[in-house]
Scaffold this motif. Structure first.
Motif, PDB file in Angstrom:
ATOM      1  N   LYS A  92       3.765   2.050  -7.526  1.00  0.00           N
ATOM      2  CA  LYS A  92       3.733   4.099  -8.459  1.00  0.00           C
ATOM      3  C   LYS A  92       2.347   3.813  -7.678  1.00  0.00           C
ATOM      4  CE  LYS A  92       3.254   7.765 -10.750  1.00  0.00           C
ATOM      5  NZ  LYS A  92       3.998   8.492 -11.965  1.00  0.00           N
ATOM      6  N   CYS A  93       1.744   5.001  -6.693  1.00  0.00           N
ATOM      7  CA  CYS A  93       0.130   5.569  -6.220  1.00  0.00           C
ATOM      8  C   CYS A  93       0.312   6.785  -7.103  1.00  0.00           C
ATOM      9  CB  CYS A  93       0.531   5.813  -4.820  1.00  0.00           C
ATOM     10  SG  CYS A  93      -1.059   6.821  -4.743  1.00  0.00           S
ATOM     11  N   HIS A  94      -1.176   6.154  -7.602  1.00  0.00           N
ATOM     12  CA  HIS A  94      -1.063   6.814  -9.206  1.00  0.00           C
ATOM     13  C   HIS A  94      -2.401   8.476  -8.614  1.00  0.00           C
ATOM     14  CE1 HIS A  94      -1.105   4.139 -12.342  1.00  0.00           C
ATOM     15  NE2 HIS A  94       0.159   4.661 -12.502  1.00  0.00           N
ATOM     16  N   TYR A  95      -2.392   8.435  -6.744  1.00  0.00           N
ATOM     17  CA  TYR A  95      -2.768   9.191  -5.672  1.00  0.00           C
ATOM     18  C   TYR A  95      -1.918  10.353  -6.283  1.00  0.00           C
ATOM     19  CZ  TYR A  95      -7.326   6.454  -5.279  1.00  0.00           C
ATOM     20  OH  TYR A  95      -8.846   6.001  -5.802  1.00  0.00           O
ATOM     21  N   CYS A  96      -1.307  10.261  -5.387  1.00  0.00           N
ATOM     22  CA  CYS A  96       0.170  11.140  -4.673  1.00  0.00           C
ATOM     23  C   CYS A  96       1.306  10.845  -5.737  1.00  0.00           C
ATOM     24  CB  CYS A  96      -0.049  11.048  -3.268  1.00  0.00           C
ATOM     25  SG  CYS A  96       1.194   9.464  -2.915  1.00  0.00           S
ATOM     26  N   GLY A  97       1.539  10.028  -6.183  1.00  0.00           N
ATOM     27  CA  GLY A  97       2.669  10.217  -7.261  1.00  0.00           C
ATOM     28  C   GLY A  97       4.236   9.320  -6.316  1.00  0.00           C
ATOM     29  N   GLU A 100       0.987  -1.101   0.751  1.00  0.00           N
ATOM     30  CA  GLU A 100       0.211   0.220  -0.243  1.00  0.00           C
ATOM     31  C   GLU A 100       1.000   1.108  -0.079  1.00  0.00           C
ATOM     32  OE1 GLU A 100      -2.605   0.127   3.118  1.00  0.00           O
ATOM     33  OE2 GLU A 100      -4.235  -1.719   2.373  1.00  0.00           O
ATOM     34  N   CYS A 101       0.411   2.670  -0.273  1.00  0.00           N
ATOM     35  CA  CYS A 101       0.886   3.686  -0.122  1.00  0.00           C
ATOM     36  C   CYS A 101       0.825   4.381   0.767  1.00  0.00           C
ATOM     37  CB  CYS A 101       0.488   4.466  -1.429  1.00  0.00           C
ATOM     38  SG  CYS A 101       0.839   6.316  -1.527  1.00  0.00           S
ATOM     39  N   PRO A 102       1.473   4.428   1.632  1.00  0.00           N
ATOM     40  CA  PRO A 102       1.815   5.011   2.961  1.00  0.00           C
ATOM     41  C   PRO A 102       1.041   6.231   3.222  1.00  0.00           C
ATOM     42  CG  PRO A 102       4.448   5.748   1.805  1.00  0.00           C
ATOM     43  CD  PRO A 102       3.222   4.319   0.850  1.00  0.00           C
ATOM     44  N   TYR A 103       0.870   6.897   2.051  1.00  0.00           N
ATOM     45  CA  TYR A 103      -0.077   7.846   2.403  1.00  0.00           C
ATOM     46  C   TYR A 103      -1.383   8.431   1.844  1.00  0.00           C
ATOM     47  CZ  TYR A 103       5.412   9.684   2.275  1.00  0.00           C
ATOM     48  OH  TYR A 103       6.191   9.970   2.490  1.00  0.00           O
ATOM     49  N   CYS A 104      -1.208   7.003   0.493  1.00  0.00           N
ATOM     50  CA  CYS A 104      -2.920   7.080   0.668  1.00  0.00           C
ATOM     51  C   CYS A 104      -4.079   5.645   1.101  1.00  0.00           C
ATOM     52  CB  CYS A 104      -3.440   7.045  -1.025  1.00  0.00           C
ATOM     53  SG  CYS A 104      -2.150   8.298  -1.258  1.00  0.00           S
ATOM     54  N   SER A 105      -3.154   4.892   1.662  1.00  0.00           N
ATOM     55  CA  SER A 105      -4.024   3.224   2.075  1.00  0.00           C
ATOM     56  C   SER A 105      -4.536   3.254   1.074  1.00  0.00           C
ATOM     57  CB  SER A 105      -4.624   4.072   3.381  1.00  0.00           C
ATOM     58  OG  SER A 105      -4.497   4.873   4.331  1.00  0.00           O
TER      59      SER A 105
HETATM   60 ZN   LIG Z   1      -0.193   7.810  -2.429  1.00  0.00          ZN
END
Ligand SMILES: [Zn+2]
Ligand SMILES: [Zn+2]
Length: 615
Positions: A363-368, A345-350
């Motif tokens: 890669k997380c497409h929400y926060c990059g 999981e992305c640590p910033y967006c869950s």
């Molecule tokens: Zn993220």
């Protein structure tokens, strides 16, 4: 001389001022010419204005077509909320025609439907609440309630619209409606011929057609006295348009019903979180047919495992049919732990991150946020994160090898391109000329399969591990919808290939979807819709450097605004599309007014705005 503000149909341009000696009513469709050009274009008179300081051109032709006050009001809302021009928004509508005489003759319908006790309770709830969510298990008899509600409205000399995802507008549904409403009902979707559409419109103008069952565009038909909107399979994401105006027909139905005090029924076996949060609901749990269903789990990582082949083989040997589901038509890759089935999981967006380019990065497409694929799984510590791939074509081939005597067919957008093809495959399947149907989401949408005794669900983990805050909702709802296709009459079995048995088993066997929605609401609070509004700002241009500069400029600008939050920005999941380089910014806010203010302030020609985007 009179002066009018006019909106050009289908144009992103702002409204312009034109003059005419005639008195023209608001909403009238007219023809104008742009900057002394010869050809006339369609426009609509928005309102009368004072004489401007500049010189105006004349309105060319005044037609007998007009948009009602409600249409103008709703289009105004659409242009503000979904961030487009008024001209683009009003173009969704088909205008009324003054010249056609209305047939006032009253007609009475008798559906002869007798509701069960449970259904009766739901119907009472509807009459009392007027707008509600019919949260009804597959086979619990939603359609009877829809028909009863439509019947009541039509018998009061008013109109109704029944919205369905395009793919659910099956001959079965058509027959059912025609049995009750005869020539007063019409079916409306993108594959209906131009000629038939003209006939339908004529019928609506004269009042002979009183109800339309249709895909999302049916919401914009010129009904004189609309009193009921039904949205079937309301959880379906295809209600959101992916071209401008990027409206969501379900959300818009809620808005329209509330504003004009219309009756509204949203129906689904797997209600969307948004509707569950917004509307009063009633559960219908009892299944209409006496079905007993068994759900098995298979945790092997091989696509068609021994256990799955065995199950298919047994089902076929009893003369029964099988459906095999895969989430995507093409090859689709996703990341998963070999041991515990979780993803990183992305640590910033869950949310789960997605695999990127060289497959070495997540890669997380929400926060990059980007990181290397970890050596061991962060959840269990001993598994390895690896890539999996799924695809319908491969599975079809493999099944043909396993069962050479059996007929295996594919059911996805690559195979089923026309309405006739859809009808013929469904017919063949229902008359037992096909043994195994392998398909995508199309399989799950509202079709009745009489003889299916086994549903095989593959690759559901790829949906669960998608880089989206909606991934759990999508995966569980899909699984329940597909399971609903097996054993509609009699016994049915479902085998689910997953390494996340705990999650699925809990909400399918021990608890239920309502519990899931409640827990999911807790997860989303303060982070995601329905508590916050999210929008995506998409930048696209053939010149990669130019578009990157534009992105950077806006990121800087938006970050200075304290009323909204820039969740993230970066390259789009599909970086190059139709020869254009694409970037995106995702923003969110609990203050819808501020969010819209920001979105409307973006004037770049490279930008498309996607409000309430389906991430
Ligand atoms: Zn993220
Ligand atoms: Zn693990």
């Amino acid at each position: 001389m009179n002066y009018y503000e006019v909106a050009i149909l289908k144009s992103p341009q702002e409204n312009l001022t034109y003059q005419s000696l005639d008195e023209i009513e608001n909403g009238t469709k007219v023809f104008i010419s742009l900057r002394n050009r010869k050809n006339l274009i369609e426009a609509v008179v928005v309102k009368k204005v004072e004489e401007p300081t500049f010189k105006c051109s004349d309105i060319g032709e005044i037609t007998s077509f007009f948009y009602s006050t409600e249409m103008l009001e709703i289009a105004t809302f659409i242009s503000q909320y979904y961030v487009c021009s008024f001209g683009e928004a009003i173009s969704l509508y088909i205008p009324f025609n003054k010249e056609i005489k209305i047939n006032e003759e009253q007609q009475l319908f008798d559906s002869k439907i007798v509701l069960s006790k449970e259904q009766e309770k739901a119907f009472e709830f509807y009459l009392q609440k007027k707008q509600f969510l019919l949260f009804a298990n597959t086979g619990s008899g939603k359609t009877e309630i829809y028909i009863k509600a439509i019947e009541k409205v039509l018998n009061a000399n008013a109109n109704a619209i029944l919205l369905m995802p395009e793919i659910s507008l099956t001959p079965q549904m058509e027959n059912r409606l025609e049995k009750v409403f005869g020539n007063s009902v019409a079916i409306w979707h993108s594959k209906v011929t131009k000629k038939r559409k003209e006939q339908i419109l004529e019928g609506i103008y004269t009042g002979n057609i009183k109800v339309v069952a249709g895909a999302r565009s049916a919401l914009f038909l010129p009904f004189k006295n609309l009193k009921l909107i039904v949205v079937d399979e309301e959880h379906d994401e295809s209600y959101k348009s992916d071209s401008k105006p990027r409206y969501n027909a379900k959300d818009l139905s809620i808005y329209i019903a509330k504003k004009y005090n219309l009756n509204l029924i949203l129906g689904s076996a797997t209600a969307s979180i948004g509707s569950f949060h917004k509307l009063p609901f009633i559960r219908l749990k009892k299944t209409y047919f006496d079905t007993s269903k068994r759900v098995y789990f298979d945790n092997s990582s091989q696509e068609l495992s021994v256990a799955i082949i065995d199950k298919i083989s047994t089902t076929l040997s009893r003369g029964n049919q099988v459906i095999v589901f895969l989430p995507t038509r093409a090859n689709f890759k996703y990341q998963i732990c070999t041991s515990c089935g979780k993803s990183v999981e992305c640590p910033y967006c869950s949310v789960s991150m997605s695999l990127h380019k060289n497959d070495l990065a997540l890669k997380c497409h929400y926060c990059g946020y980007t990181q290397k694929i970890p050596d061991s799984c962060p959840s269990c510590g001993n598994g390895i994160i690896h890539n999996l791939r799924v695809g319908t074509a491969e599975v079809e081939e493999r099944l043909k090898e396993f069962f050479p005597q059996k007929i295996v067919k594919r059911f996805d957008r690559d195979e089923i391109k026309t309405d006739n093809k859809l009808k013929s495959v469904l017919n063949e399947f229902n008359s037992n000329k096909i043994d195994i149907l392998v398909g995508t989401q199309m399989l799950s949408k509202g079709h009745d399969y009489h003889n299916v005794k086994l549903a095989v669900v593959l690759g559901i983990d790829s949906v669960l591990n998608m880089n989206s805050y909606k991934s759990r909702e999508r995966a569980l709802s899909l699984l329940i919808q597909i399971a609903g296709r097996s054993g509609r009459k009699g016994e049915g079995e479902v085998i689910v290939q997953t390494q996340n048995e705990e999650f699925f088993d809990y909400y399918i066997n021990s608890s239920d979807y309502e519990e899931f929605l409640k827990s999911e609401l807790e997860f989303r609070e303060g982070l995601y819709p329905p508590y916050l509004k999210m929008a995506k700002i998409i930048f696209a241009h053939a010149n990669g450097l130019k578009v990157k500069d534009e992105l950077d400029r806006y990121v800087k600008l938006l970050k200075q605004n304290g009323n909204i939050e820039v969740v993230g920005f970066g390259q789009s999941p599909i970086f190059k599309l139709a020869n254009k380089y694409r970037y995106e910014i995702i923003i969110r806010s609990s203050n819808i007014k501020e969010l819209l203010k920001v979105l409307h302030s973006i004037k770049s020609t490279m930008v498309t705005i996607d409000m309430d985007t389906n991430f």
